[in-house]
Design an enzyme around this catalytic site. Sequence first.
Site, PDB file in Angstrom:
ATOM      1  N   ARG A 104       1.013  -1.231   0.224  1.00 27.73           N
ATOM      2  CA  ARG A 104       0.169  -0.076   0.155  1.00 27.73           C
ATOM      3  C   ARG A 104       0.935   1.139   0.050  1.00 27.73           C
ATOM      4  O   ARG A 104       1.658   1.462   1.040  1.00 27.73           O
ATOM      5  CB  ARG A 104      -0.911  -0.119   0.942  1.00 27.73           C
ATOM      6  CG  ARG A 104      -1.572   1.331   1.355  1.00 27.73           C
ATOM      7  CD  ARG A 104      -2.617   1.154   2.370  1.00 27.73           C
ATOM      8  NE  ARG A 104      -3.887   0.577   1.808  1.00 27.73           N
ATOM      9  CZ  ARG A 104      -5.145   0.678   2.481  1.00 27.73           C
ATOM     10  NH1 ARG A 104      -5.439   1.392   3.466  1.00 27.73           N
ATOM     11  NH2 ARG A 104      -5.975  -0.126   2.000  1.00 27.73           N
ATOM     12  N   HIS A 131      -7.153   0.802  -6.395  1.00 21.48           N
ATOM     13  CA  HIS A 131      -7.407  -0.168  -5.281  1.00 21.48           C
ATOM     14  C   HIS A 131      -8.173  -1.503  -5.802  1.00 21.48           C
ATOM     15  O   HIS A 131      -9.200  -1.691  -5.365  1.00 21.48           O
ATOM     16  CB  HIS A 131      -8.239   0.611  -4.113  1.00 21.48           C
ATOM     17  CG  HIS A 131      -8.381   0.027  -2.895  1.00 21.48           C
ATOM     18  ND1 HIS A 131      -7.640  -1.230  -2.498  1.00 21.48           N
ATOM     19  CD2 HIS A 131      -9.167   0.212  -1.904  1.00 21.48           C
ATOM     20  CE1 HIS A 131      -7.845  -1.544  -1.140  1.00 21.48           C
ATOM     21  NE2 HIS A 131      -8.768  -0.575  -0.862  1.00 21.48           N
ATOM     22  N   GLN A 134     -10.197  -4.035  -3.217  1.00 19.34           N
ATOM     23  CA  GLN A 134     -11.496  -3.779  -2.909  1.00 19.34           C
ATOM     24  C   GLN A 134     -12.497  -4.326  -3.792  1.00 19.34           C
ATOM     25  O   GLN A 134     -13.543  -4.679  -3.536  1.00 19.34           O
ATOM     26  CB  GLN A 134     -11.169  -2.199  -3.050  1.00 19.34           C
ATOM     27  CG  GLN A 134     -12.626  -1.696  -2.154  1.00 19.34           C
ATOM     28  CD  GLN A 134     -13.228  -2.234  -0.516  1.00 19.34           C
ATOM     29  OE1 GLN A 134     -12.564  -2.144  -0.043  1.00 19.34           O
ATOM     30  NE2 GLN A 134     -14.432  -2.725  -0.439  1.00 19.34           N
ATOM     31  N   ASP A 219     -17.343   7.054  -1.673  1.00 23.41           N
ATOM     32  CA  ASP A 219     -15.997   7.013  -1.260  1.00 23.41           C
ATOM     33  C   ASP A 219     -15.680   8.292  -0.480  1.00 23.41           C
ATOM     34  O   ASP A 219     -16.283   9.371  -0.910  1.00 23.41           O
ATOM     35  CB  ASP A 219     -14.934   6.647  -2.043  1.00 23.41           C
ATOM     36  CG  ASP A 219     -13.329   6.362  -1.357  1.00 23.41           C
ATOM     37  OD1 ASP A 219     -13.372   6.129  -0.207  1.00 23.41           O
ATOM     38  OD2 ASP A 219     -12.520   6.067  -2.133  1.00 23.41           O
ATOM     39  N   CYS A 259     -16.329   1.487   0.295  1.00 22.68           N
ATOM     40  CA  CYS A 259     -14.882   0.705   0.775  1.00 22.68           C
ATOM     41  C   CYS A 259     -14.723   0.831   2.264  1.00 22.68           C
ATOM     42  O   CYS A 259     -14.054  -0.133   2.839  1.00 22.68           O
ATOM     43  CB  CYS A 259     -13.835   0.901  -0.082  1.00 22.68           C
ATOM     44  SG  CYS A 259     -13.332   2.827   0.066  1.00 22.68           S
ATOM     45  N   ARG A 287     -13.335  -8.832   1.667  1.00 24.23           N
ATOM     46  CA  ARG A 287     -11.976  -8.658   1.518  1.00 24.23           C
ATOM     47  C   ARG A 287     -11.268  -9.616   1.959  1.00 24.23           C
ATOM     48  O   ARG A 287     -10.348 -10.132   1.198  1.00 24.23           O
ATOM     49  CB  ARG A 287     -11.508  -7.245   2.360  1.00 24.23           C
ATOM     50  CG  ARG A 287     -12.130  -6.023   2.021  1.00 24.23           C
ATOM     51  CD  ARG A 287     -11.703  -5.500   0.522  1.00 24.23           C
ATOM     52  NE  ARG A 287     -10.192  -5.552   0.475  1.00 24.23           N
ATOM     53  CZ  ARG A 287      -9.456  -4.474   1.079  1.00 24.23           C
ATOM     54  NH1 ARG A 287     -10.145  -3.514   1.404  1.00 24.23           N
ATOM     55  NH2 ARG A 287      -8.169  -4.414   0.938  1.00 24.23           N
TER      56      ARG A 287
END
Length: 304
Positions: A104, A131, A134, A219, A259, A287
């Site tokens: 990340r 991402h 996700q 988001d 997310c 996830r």
Amino acid sequence: MAVRHFLTLMDLSSEELNQVLQRAIELKAMQHRHEVYEPFKNQVLGMIFEKSSTRTRVSFEAGMAQLGGSAIFLSPRDTQLGRGEPIEDSARVLSRMVDIIMIRTFDHASLELFAQYSQVPVINALTDDFHPCQLLADMQTFLEQRGSIKGKTVAWIGDGNNMCQSYMNAARQFGFQLRIAAPEGFDPKPEMMTKCQGHVTITRSPEEAVAGAHLVVTDVWASMGQEEEQKERERKFKGYQVSEQLLDLADPEVLFMHCLPAHRGEEISMTLLDDPRAVVWEEAENRLHAQKALMEFLLKEAQQ
Ligand code: CP
Ligand code: NVA
């Protein structure tokens, strides 16, 4: 055979992505039955985090433990990565010691550089641009709750950020139409729009984007690394909040995803996560299952 990475959704074919989702659903059922399945005994996952995380860290670490392997958490604060050791050198060294690596970080190009020098599969656990992990969880959640997403309409409300751009790739790979409602100045990158032609449209109106949609997603307005823009973004994104009333314009069977972490009172209304159309807790749980399926896929490919 060249090592396979998962830097964006485009690194796997549509068939492979669907295979990973099916496997995620199987692994989830096994987990819920408390079945022990440990194919990765002695295998180690390296986890490099240059940004904060709750879900990603716990799902990868728990997932690897459940598969019989182990995971090492590495932060720039206490590794040489934070003291300027070149990415290429870190990749060469770490990939001689562990079997798979997730990262990340900020700059997507740094992730690509790391992958270029890694002998083992590298997974994107979020960059400023994408991402993809996700999206595996989101697509699994839709599949479980509503069946195939192919031919459906998805509305993205808010920033044209890493999550939005991952939905754009998903639109291509899973065959749905994506309507993005973003304020002016916050569109996804133009090159992404070009690549996704025929699958993605942009509007300034959340109502227009949501009309008849089967999935609505949003988001945070300020992503990690944009904290100092928070106040300005709150002003510019006013009118882009997803509320129960906005969802009423969508298909009666619509699902809402986020997310997480979510900011109630900003990108979502105070009570939206309590609405039965919101499936964010299932989405978060997935996830774990989706990444276990992904690691299984990549490690199997690496061993061939
Ligand atoms: N959704 C997500 O990636 O959450 P974390 O930042 O907690 O990992
Ligand atoms: N767009 C958000 C996603 C967090 C999981 C960020 O990058 O901070």
